[in-house]
Scaffold this active site. Structure first.
Site, PDB file in Angstrom:
ATOM      1  N   HIS A   1       0.838  -1.196   0.000  1.00  0.00           N
ATOM      2  CA  HIS A   1       0.000   0.000   0.000  1.00  0.00           C
ATOM      3  C   HIS A   1       0.882   1.259   0.000  1.00  0.00           C
ATOM      4  CE1 HIS A   1       0.387  -0.813   4.494  1.00  0.00           C
ATOM      5  NE2 HIS A   1       0.894   0.388   4.364  1.00  0.00           N
TER       6      HIS A   1
HETATM    7  P1  TYD Z   1      -2.489  -2.900   7.111  1.00  0.00           P
HETATM    8  O1  TYD Z   1      -1.961  -1.528   7.259  1.00  0.00           O
HETATM    9  O2  TYD Z   1      -3.390  -3.196   5.947  1.00  0.00           O
HETATM   10  O3  TYD Z   1      -1.281  -3.917   7.138  1.00  0.00           O
HETATM   11  P2  TYD Z   1      -0.569  -4.637   5.907  1.00  0.00           P
HETATM   12  O4  TYD Z   1      -0.592  -3.652   4.779  1.00  0.00           O
HETATM   13  O5  TYD Z   1       0.802  -4.951   6.385  1.00  0.00           O
HETATM   14  O6  TYD Z   1      -1.364  -5.862   5.646  1.00  0.00           O
HETATM   15  O7  TYD Z   1      -3.283  -3.287   8.431  1.00  0.00           O
HETATM   16  C1  TYD Z   1      -3.850  -4.566   8.629  1.00  0.00           C
HETATM   17  C2  TYD Z   1      -5.167  -4.392   9.368  1.00  0.00           C
HETATM   18  O8  TYD Z   1      -4.959  -3.780  10.626  1.00  0.00           O
HETATM   19  C3  TYD Z   1      -6.171  -3.551   8.598  1.00  0.00           C
HETATM   20  O9  TYD Z   1      -7.442  -4.169   8.738  1.00  0.00           O
HETATM   21  C4  TYD Z   1      -6.189  -2.243   9.336  1.00  0.00           C
HETATM   22  C5  TYD Z   1      -5.755  -2.603  10.747  1.00  0.00           C
HETATM   23  N1  TYD Z   1      -4.954  -1.520  11.365  1.00  0.00           N
HETATM   24  C6  TYD Z   1      -5.511  -0.756  12.358  1.00  0.00           C
HETATM   25  O10 TYD Z   1      -6.681  -0.924  12.737  1.00  0.00           O
HETATM   26  N2  TYD Z   1      -4.743   0.229  12.924  1.00  0.00           N
HETATM   27  C7  TYD Z   1      -3.472   0.452  12.547  1.00  0.00           C
HETATM   28  O11 TYD Z   1      -2.799   1.366  13.089  1.00  0.00           O
HETATM   29  C8  TYD Z   1      -2.912  -0.345  11.493  1.00  0.00           C
HETATM   30  C9  TYD Z   1      -1.508  -0.119  11.000  1.00  0.00           C
HETATM   31  C10 TYD Z   1      -3.675  -1.324  10.932  1.00  0.00           C
END
Ligand code: TYD
Length: 136
Positions: free
Chosen positions: A52
């Site tokens: 992302h």
């Molecule tokens: P995400 O940022 O999508 O992680 P990656 O790209 O590594 O898979 O986050 C994974 C999940 O966690 C997503 O459903 C959003 C949630 N999340 C939060 O609720 N708060 C946060 O601070 C972060 C970073 C993620």
């Protein structure tokens, strides 16, 4: 943002036979005020995270334990950065696509962020990210 704005930053390290200590203060050691902290742990072998770009959020990633790679894309170029020390980290400004892989067993990635979590701040489709870069 170009990849040149992504920087490896050395943090203070207080070496001590009892165990080393590293600290950081937002805006003194990294270029933003810290509003949020999160961490990745228990990452299974072969897993990939990230995938992302963020519209407004600045982040700083530290390998608190073990190691992993961060692959950065600015829409033109990409580069792979290996993080494996708890006394330096990678600053990633907004509008840089990032992916993470090659996590070693037991690794922990600490992430410091300039913004509270907001799903609206994410580009989760690389094509949409590229279009947004083209439009800016
Ligand atoms: P995400 O940022 O999508 O992680 P990656 O790209 O590594 O898979 O986050 C994974 C999940 O966690 C997503 O459903 C959003 C949630 N999340 C939060 O609720 N708060 C946060 O601070 C972060 C970073 C993620």
């Amino acid at each position: 943002m170009s990849l040149e704005t992504c920087k490896l930053i050395d943090l203070p390290k207080i070496s001590d036979p009892r165990g080393n200590l590293t600290f950081l203060e937002g805006t003194r050691h990294i270029p933003f005020e810290i509003k949020r902290v999160f961490y990745l742990y228990d990452v299974p072998g072969g897993a990939e995270r990230g995938g992302h770009a963020l519209i407004n959020c600045h982040q700083f990633l530290i390998a608190m334990s073990g190691s992993f790679d961060v692959i950065l894309y600015d829409g033109k170029e990409n580069k792979r950065v290996h993080l494996n020390r708890s006394y330096h980290g990678l600053y990633i400004p907004p509008m840089i696509w990032r992916e993470m892989d090659n996590f070693s067993s037991g690794s922990v990635c600490l992430a410091l962020a300039s913004e509270s979590y907001s799903e609206q701040d994410y580009f989760r489709e690389y094509g949409t990210f590229l279009k947004a870069l083209g439009a800016s």
